[in-house]
Motif scaffolding. Structure first.
Motif, PDB file in Angstrom:
ATOM      1  N   LEU A 211       0.786  -1.228   0.000  1.00  0.00           N
ATOM      2  CA  LEU A 211       0.000   0.000   0.000  1.00  0.00           C
ATOM      3  C   LEU A 211       0.822   1.284   0.000  1.00  0.00           C
ATOM      4  CD1 LEU A 211      -2.982   0.629  -0.139  1.00  0.00           C
ATOM      5  CD2 LEU A 211      -3.052   0.748   2.342  1.00  0.00           C
ATOM      6  N   TYR A 212       1.778   1.418   0.905  1.00  0.00           N
ATOM      7  CA  TYR A 212       2.426   2.720   1.081  1.00  0.00           C
ATOM      8  C   TYR A 212       3.950   2.649   1.006  1.00  0.00           C
ATOM      9  CZ  TYR A 212      -2.049   3.387   3.468  1.00  0.00           C
ATOM     10  OH  TYR A 212      -3.368   3.415   3.788  1.00  0.00           O
ATOM     11  N   GLN A 213       4.554   3.790   0.693  1.00  0.00           N
ATOM     12  CA  GLN A 213       5.970   4.024   0.936  1.00  0.00           C
ATOM     13  C   GLN A 213       6.011   4.984   2.119  1.00  0.00           C
ATOM     14  OE1 GLN A 213       7.279   5.472  -2.883  1.00  0.00           O
ATOM     15  NE2 GLN A 213       7.876   3.431  -3.554  1.00  0.00           N
ATOM     16  N   ALA A 214       5.993   4.416   3.305  1.00  0.00           N
ATOM     17  CA  ALA A 214       5.624   5.171   4.498  1.00  0.00           C
ATOM     18  C   ALA A 214       6.594   6.268   4.900  1.00  0.00           C
ATOM     19  CB  ALA A 214       5.419   4.208   5.671  1.00  0.00           C
ATOM     20  N   ARG A 215       7.896   6.087   4.711  1.00  0.00           N
ATOM     21  CA  ARG A 215       8.844   7.081   5.206  1.00  0.00           C
ATOM     22  C   ARG A 215       8.693   8.424   4.500  1.00  0.00           C
ATOM     23  NH1 ARG A 215      10.935   8.147   9.318  1.00  0.00           N
ATOM     24  NH2 ARG A 215      13.099   8.513   8.778  1.00  0.00           N
ATOM     25  N   SER A 216       8.142   8.445   3.338  1.00  0.00           N
ATOM     26  CA  SER A 216       7.948   9.701   2.607  1.00  0.00           C
ATOM     27  C   SER A 216       6.537  10.240   2.782  1.00  0.00           C
ATOM     28  CB  SER A 216       8.244   9.496   1.123  1.00  0.00           C
ATOM     29  OG  SER A 216       7.354   8.532   0.574  1.00  0.00           O
ATOM     30  N   SER A 217       5.778   9.650   3.682  1.00  0.00           N
ATOM     31  CA  SER A 217       4.356   9.985   3.789  1.00  0.00           C
ATOM     32  C   SER A 217       4.028  10.707   5.085  1.00  0.00           C
ATOM     33  CB  SER A 217       3.500   8.716   3.702  1.00  0.00           C
ATOM     34  OG  SER A 217       3.696   8.068   2.463  1.00  0.00           O
ATOM     35  N   CYS A 218       3.036  11.578   4.996  1.00  0.00           N
ATOM     36  CA  CYS A 218       2.412  12.162   6.184  1.00  0.00           C
ATOM     37  C   CYS A 218       0.948  11.777   6.135  1.00  0.00           C
ATOM     38  CB  CYS A 218       2.565  13.679   6.200  1.00  0.00           C
ATOM     39  SG  CYS A 218       1.632  14.477   7.531  1.00  0.00           S
ATOM     40  N   GLY A 241       7.760   4.410  10.350  1.00  0.00           N
ATOM     41  CA  GLY A 241       8.417   5.709  10.372  1.00  0.00           C
ATOM     42  C   GLY A 241       7.645   6.819   9.700  1.00  0.00           C
ATOM     43  N   ALA A 242       6.336   6.671   9.591  1.00  0.00           N
ATOM     44  CA  ALA A 242       5.504   7.698   8.961  1.00  0.00           C
ATOM     45  C   ALA A 242       4.983   8.676  10.005  1.00  0.00           C
ATOM     46  CB  ALA A 242       4.334   7.051   8.241  1.00  0.00           C
ATOM     47  N   LEU A 243       4.846   9.935   9.622  1.00  0.00           N
ATOM     48  CA  LEU A 243       4.246  10.940  10.497  1.00  0.00           C
ATOM     49  C   LEU A 243       2.736  10.747  10.501  1.00  0.00           C
ATOM     50  CD1 LEU A 243       4.155  13.491  12.240  1.00  0.00           C
ATOM     51  CD2 LEU A 243       4.278  14.852  10.131  1.00  0.00           C
ATOM     52  N   ASN A 244       2.172  10.594  11.684  1.00  0.00           N
ATOM     53  CA  ASN A 244       0.735  10.392  11.852  1.00  0.00           C
ATOM     54  C   ASN A 244       0.130  11.620  12.516  1.00  0.00           C
ATOM     55  OD1 ASN A 244      -1.842   9.424  12.191  1.00  0.00           O
ATOM     56  ND2 ASN A 244      -1.324   7.974  13.815  1.00  0.00           N
ATOM     57  N   VAL A 245      -0.584  12.422  11.738  1.00  0.00           N
ATOM     58  CA  VAL A 245      -1.330  13.562  12.276  1.00  0.00           C
ATOM     59  C   VAL A 245      -2.753  13.083  12.502  1.00  0.00           C
ATOM     60  CG1 VAL A 245      -2.114  15.930  11.866  1.00  0.00           C
ATOM     61  CG2 VAL A 245       0.111  15.177  10.971  1.00  0.00           C
ATOM     62  N   PHE A 246      -3.213  13.114  13.746  1.00  0.00           N
ATOM     63  CA  PHE A 246      -4.550  12.583  14.018  1.00  0.00           C
ATOM     64  C   PHE A 246      -5.398  13.592  14.778  1.00  0.00           C
ATOM     65  CE2 PHE A 246      -1.818  11.126  17.513  1.00  0.00           C
ATOM     66  CZ  PHE A 246      -2.516  11.580  18.619  1.00  0.00           C
ATOM     67  N   THR A 266      -1.559  11.364   2.740  1.00  0.00           N
ATOM     68  CA  THR A 266      -2.539  10.276   2.820  1.00  0.00           C
ATOM     69  C   THR A 266      -3.561  10.580   3.898  1.00  0.00           C
ATOM     70  OG1 THR A 266      -0.851   8.678   2.144  1.00  0.00           O
ATOM     71  CG2 THR A 266      -2.846   7.792   3.140  1.00  0.00           C
ATOM     72  N   PHE A 267      -4.817  10.557   3.537  1.00  0.00           N
ATOM     73  CA  PHE A 267      -5.916  10.792   4.481  1.00  0.00           C
ATOM     74  C   PHE A 267      -6.700   9.503   4.638  1.00  0.00           C
ATOM     75  CE2 PHE A 267     -10.538  12.403   4.565  1.00  0.00           C
ATOM     76  CZ  PHE A 267     -10.601  12.344   5.949  1.00  0.00           C
ATOM     77  N   THR A 268      -6.646   8.898   5.813  1.00  0.00           N
ATOM     78  CA  THR A 268      -7.346   7.645   6.084  1.00  0.00           C
ATOM     79  C   THR A 268      -8.801   7.950   6.438  1.00  0.00           C
ATOM     80  OG1 THR A 268      -5.272   6.763   6.963  1.00  0.00           O
ATOM     81  CG2 THR A 268      -7.272   5.523   7.426  1.00  0.00           C
ATOM     82  N   LYS A 292      -2.353  12.793  -1.900  1.00  0.00           N
ATOM     83  CA  LYS A 292      -2.224  11.871  -3.027  1.00  0.00           C
ATOM     84  C   LYS A 292      -3.131  10.647  -2.906  1.00  0.00           C
ATOM     85  CE  LYS A 292       0.964  14.531  -4.667  1.00  0.00           C
ATOM     86  NZ  LYS A 292       0.592  15.493  -5.742  1.00  0.00           N
ATOM     87  N   ARG A 293      -3.334  10.175  -1.693  1.00  0.00           N
ATOM     88  CA  ARG A 293      -4.078   8.931  -1.511  1.00  0.00           C
ATOM     89  C   ARG A 293      -5.118   9.054  -0.403  1.00  0.00           C
ATOM     90  NH1 ARG A 293       0.155   3.816  -1.873  1.00  0.00           N
ATOM     91  NH2 ARG A 293       0.814   4.145  -4.015  1.00  0.00           N
ATOM     92  N   VAL A 294      -6.238   8.361  -0.591  1.00  0.00           N
ATOM     93  CA  VAL A 294      -7.284   8.289   0.430  1.00  0.00           C
ATOM     94  C   VAL A 294      -7.675   6.817   0.603  1.00  0.00           C
ATOM     95  CG1 VAL A 294      -9.576   9.058   1.144  1.00  0.00           C
ATOM     96  CG2 VAL A 294      -8.112  10.585  -0.207  1.00  0.00           C
TER      97      VAL A 294
END
Length: 524
Positions: A211-218, A241-246, A266-268, A292-294
């Protein structure tokens, strides 16, 4: 016919969740790990790791031992992920609890899971305090922020020196439980879902691989952390290692602000959030070009909604499919996603589809109940062998209760929940199909469909509609549907207008609440 995932099998390390995540966090150092958008607080990976060690040490001093349960009854907060890992380090099991629960609901869950300790928001503490006499296993309740008669998380953890961190606890990843979430209870009483360390490790690795390339993702997340989608993504972000803004509550403008402020990629989401995101007039005020992704899950998502979201925000919507008992069952590559599919069968996973009435195995493109096997499958329901036997058959297949099919390429398609199918004169009508159709109407903001009892037909499809324009009439909606579906799928049960569709925190339509409504009410 059994269908194996076309994706290559993943190599699964047999390791405890806390060991895996803490080890990976070493390399992330002072990078920002989490931002609590509600409270305007943040932590780096180094700070998370240090706090996990302190928290585990404090709990071990308090007497938490292997196999004991710790309840977390809280809104989304920085400490959630810390607690999950700290409890794991002690060999304990976390059980997540909806912070909106009232006393009777908390008591029901706690009587089943038998927690030794609990952590909760200060305003929830009185509810738990009033039921402690009925919970003999509950030794102590800690609060975030503290109260006059409770020890705060801050006092317990932040003053600890970490020297009593348990180092001799032996975890057997395939046998020992990591977490005890509860099924939604929309089709019966809530059940404790026993998930092992191995289950969660699979979730992390499968998500990372497909699903993701997490280190480059917020990431931006407002899905509740007590829900499977929420806590699993919290652990995933820390591991990768991804930044998680919640955030603790959903508001369209807050989402747009967060995307602009933190360059969220990425917005979950869950479908009700996407519905509101596509109806907003505020988009032009904010720069959301980083998005970029939802990924969207937890409930069926209409293709028309996916198309609108993708066009409006210039993003790839990534449908995900799974249940509390088995996550994920499918994964989506936006570059090869097929319309209406919830993705490709997850790695290391096999699927078969059966006729729900006869048990006969069905083939490619034939709708029936989806059964699955894989390393993400629950061990069973806590203290409920009857429910376990109904869900996992004698051959080890997990019965999802979902109706759908697969294609030649291993893509899954979900039609509806087995128990939600409407039976009209022997014909099966999928509420999700009618809901998806109705959402294409420009004047319908939200909708839910159920079957209402009828003495001659069995059940009649009925729509509950949130109008975007009060001039929209029942007859206009019925006519709209008639021209687009087979005769037996028509809205013979009528249309009822509402101000909002009742839904669970994860976005599932609460059809049982709709069935309680007076039939003759024309507007609510």
């Amino acid at each position: 016919m059994v269908k194996k995932s076309p994706l290559p099998d993943l190599v699964m390390p047999e390791v405890a969740v806390h060991e895996y995540v803490l080890d990976r966090m070493k390399e992330y150092g002072d990078d920002k790990a989490m931002v609590d958008y509600t409270r305007k607080r943040s932590m780096t990976f180094r700070e998370v790791r240090e706090q996990v060690i302190k928290c585990a040490s404090a709990l071990h001093r308090r007497g938490l031992r292997k196999g004991e349960v710790v309840a977390i009854c809280a809104t989304n907060r920085l400490e959630y992920g810390v607690l999950l890992l700290a409890v794991s380090a002690c060999g304990g099991i976390s059980t997540t609890c909806n912070p909106l629960y009232q006393e009777a609901e908390i008591l029901q869950q706690f009587k089943l899971s038998k927690p030794s300790f609990a952590f909760c928001e200060a305003d929830i503490y009185p509810r738990i305090k009033r039921i402690t006499e009925d919970l003999p296993t509950l030794r102590e309740v800690f609060t975030f922020g503290g109260t006059s008669d409770s020890i705060s998380y801050e006092t317990l953890v932040l003053r600890d020196d970490g020297k009593d961190y348990p180092t001799s606890v032996k975890i057997y990843p395939k046998d020992d439980l990591f977490i005890l979430p509860y099924s939604s209870g929309t089709t019966g009483l809530p059940k404790g879902v026993m998930l092992s360390h191995y289950n969660l490790i699979y979730q992390i690795i499968a998500t990372s691989a497909t699903l993701y390339q997490a280190r480059s993702s917020c990431f931006y997340m407002v899905v509740p952390m007590f829900h499977t989608f929420g806590y699993s993504m919290t652990i995933y972000h820390l591991a990768m290692g991804a930044l998680n803004v919640f955030d603790s509550r959903f508001d369209v403008e807050r989402v747009l602000q967060a995307i602009q402020e933190h360059k969220v990629s990425t917005f979950t989401a869950v479908p009700p959030m996407m519905i509101l995101m596509t109806q907003t007039k505020l988009l032009s005020k904010y720069d959301v070009s980083s998005l970029k992704r939802v990924p969207v899950g937890a409930a069926p998502t209409a293709q028309s909604l996916i198309d609108t979201m993708e066009k409006m925000y210039s993003v790839s919507v990534v449908p995900c499919y799974g249940l509390t008992e088995m996550v994920p069952l499918s994964m989506t590559d936006p570059m090869v996603r097929k319309s209406m599919s919830v993705g490709i069968i997850s790695p290391n996973t096999v699927i078969k589809v059966i006729d729900p009435d006869t048990g006969k195995e069905l083939g490619v493109g034939e709708d029936g109940e989806i059964l699955a096997k894989g390393p993400q499958m629950l061990k069973g329901y806590l203290r409920n062998p009857e429910a376990t036997a109904r869900t996992i058959d004698k051959d080890g297949w997990f019965h999802t209760g979902d109706i759908g099919h697969y294609d030649d390429d291993g893509n899954l398609y979900i039609v509806d929940r087995l128990k939600e199918l409407i039976k009209y004169k022997g014909f099966q009508v999928a509420p999700a199909e009618l809901e998806a159709l109705l959402l294409t109407h420009s004047q319908i903001k939200d909708v839910a469909v159920i079957g209402i009892p009828d003495s001659s037909a069995g059940e009649l499809p009925k729509a509950f509609v949130v109008r975007g324009n009060t001039s929209l009439t029942e007859s206009a909606i019925i006519t709209f549907v008639e021209g687009k579906v087979s005769n037996y799928k028509r809205l013979r049960g009528g249309v009822q207008f509402m101000s909002a569709i009742p839904k669970s925190p994860s976005g599932k339509i609460l059809r049982r609440e709709l069935r309680k409504l007076p039939v003759n009410t024309s507007h609510i």
